[in-house]
Design an enzyme around this catalytic site. Sequence first.
Site, short mmCIF file in Angstrom:
data_model
loop_
_atom_site.label_atom_id
_atom_site.label_comp_id
_atom_site.label_asym_id
_atom_site.label_seq_id
_atom_site.Cartn_x
_atom_site.Cartn_y
_atom_site.Cartn_z
N GLU A 168 35.08 15.30 59.81
CA GLU A 168 36.11 14.69 58.94
C GLU A 168 36.35 15.54 57.70
O GLU A 168 37.48 15.62 57.21
CB GLU A 168 35.68 13.26 58.56
N GLU B 11 30.35 9.14 66.40
CA GLU B 11 30.04 7.88 65.72
C GLU B 11 29.78 6.73 66.69
O GLU B 11 28.89 5.91 66.47
CB GLU B 11 31.17 7.50 64.75
#
Length: 687
Positions: free
Chosen positions: A102, A122
């Site tokens: 990210e 994730e």
Amino acid sequence: MSVTTRREDNVGYVTIDSPPVNAIGRSVRTGLRDAVTWAEQSNLERVIISGAGGMFAAGADTKEFDSDPVEPHLPDVLNAIDQSFIPWIAAIEGVALGGGAEIALACDMRIMAPSASIGFPEVTLGVIPGAGGTQRLPRLVGLANALDMITLGKPVKAQLALDIGLVHAVDEDPVYAAFMVNSEALGSFVSVRDLPVPMLDAAILNAARERINSKSSGQIAPHKALDIIEAGIGLPFLEGLDIERKTFLTLRGSEQAKALRHVFFAERGAKAPADLTAKPVELAHVAVVGGGLMGSGIAYALLNSGFRVTILETDDDGVERACTNVDTIIAASLKRGLIDEAGSNERRKRFAATTNYNNVSDATLAIEAAYESMDVKRTVFAALEQALPAHAILASNTSYLDLNEIARSVSDPSRVIGLHFFAPAHIMKLLEIVVGAHTSDTALATGFVLGKRLRKIPVAVGVCDGFVGNRILARYREAADTIFMDGSTPWDIDEAMVEFGYAMGPYAAQDLSGLDIAHANRRRQDATRDPARRYIPIADRMVELGKLGRKTGAGWYRYPGGGGRVDDPIVADLALEEAHFAGIKRVDYSADEIRERVLLAMINEAADILQEGIARNASDIDLVLVFGYGFPRWRGGLMHYADTLGAKTIVARLEELCKEDPIAWKISPLLQQCAANGTLISDAAPA
Ligand code: 3HC
């Protein structure tokens, strides 16, 4: 300092430096926030962000997930990077995962080393990307690619990242390449948040939903990720970020996320105990006794890790079969693209099969994977003792037999250890390292080193019938058979366990492995079985009928024409018949009752295993069940799951069940202690 900054002329270098994996904890977030301010105040022309130690960043520091989030929050830090008037370039080496990826998405440009990988794992931790991943990635790589990456959680290598437009360039030296990007090109890059959102495509979303249903059944996070990606398509960027963050924070505290974090850290904790200081023996040449499916799988696993391997067989037919078996695995790996032609040839060169024990005189480890008979094992170990050097470690892959008795067949039993692999041995990650009464620390240290070299999850276990995994499996099956006889069917029981999260239930699984193995074990246990314990005879009846599983075309299910399974009324009738003769009034168990009984039986057995010191701790039992027996990872393993029920509740239910059968449901003292003291089962230690 978790983030360092350095200036050379007009270029700012920001380095994430938080060993061992540059996880993004509070100090990294603070360092990055300060770096944005520093870069802007220094009026730099560009910032190149990279990670120290050849690793960009492994994502958010998951150790912080058990506490409340603390400022600065990653989405805010990344928005600051994204909105900065200085262009940021991510130079990615090693891995950029989760929050690491990210960070890269918030930069204006991304350059990767060829060996690096980038991804959003994730969901494997029960959460979704929480710092813009679900909103930025679809804008950058399109809906289908983003759904693939985020809902499956599988990282991609640099070339694929380049192909799908996730990164701008691949270069051996990404930091230098970032330095070389000309200013004009740099100015032309558009921030990912300003890229158009992809079109909503129902077909792509439905395909992803179906894939999640089949691959990640029972798991919440992949579905949530899909929902948030879908929602983000219709929302302004900041609103999309907002719902992503809220969902991330909710999931972070969920039972599934806690369970998955537990398994993640338990997996990393599977290593030699810190006080094991003995030096392992050097391993180069390993002998494997027996070239059947298990032996050849072990041999291939060893070949994959660079060892020279010799399979020992009893006759020429055995040698030929061993060669064929190993060759088949090599060919299959080649076909699946796991190895290339050169790799397959090189593996073949390191492999031999023979009947001549003199050929392993320089092997420092032997792994016996011969027929499960004490006489056979004793003969093999006596021969290995003669053939191998005196310091070599002699290991047995026995699943049930008494390792201490096997060890008595050699003059120095401290050399003997159990290395219990799971079929197929080159694929299954679990390795039970069985520590006998006389096993030396050197042998144990060698077992752990081998486990690591084979990239397996090594778990030390003590000697008992079935060690940790098969002992719990036996209780699992016994409980299931009792339920079957007293009022259910194999298919209802299987379905109940699949709903719990197993890929298949106990009966479908046994049809795969064959009913004859468990039958042979029951015959072996006849002499020592408590005569007062209830014995369920249905599995024996199945063997008498020749219903041995898939290999005979019928087991608990029928497999007409070798195809898919169908329920078999004859099997259901066996239970009716046996129950009738035993005078049992059958009851109709609900799926919840089935699950409860089966799981309580397993938990009770596991608690005894822990108390007896057969397992070193509860999380080792979790690893055994998750990595060897298909227990759903997202439930955290058996003992972690037990704690979600609570020892008090478990004991109260067991007390009820004890009224039905005080022997089968005899309550483990360890559970009683935990219930009385209000302590966690996962914290309990061997007596
Ligand atoms: N947070 C905290 N600790 C971590 C960590 C993380 N994200 N990743 C790894 N570690 C720790 C391990 O527990 C281990 O600690 P130990 O030495 O005390 O046992 C140590 O770092 C080394 O890890 P490995 O043994 O796994 O090292 P490898 O070199 O084999 O693998 C890796 C490195 C590929 C980075 C692997 O550790 C990994 O996959 N890590 C998890 C990556 C991940 O899931 N990231 C997503 C996190 S969630 C997130 O980012 C949310 C965001 O969207 C906001």
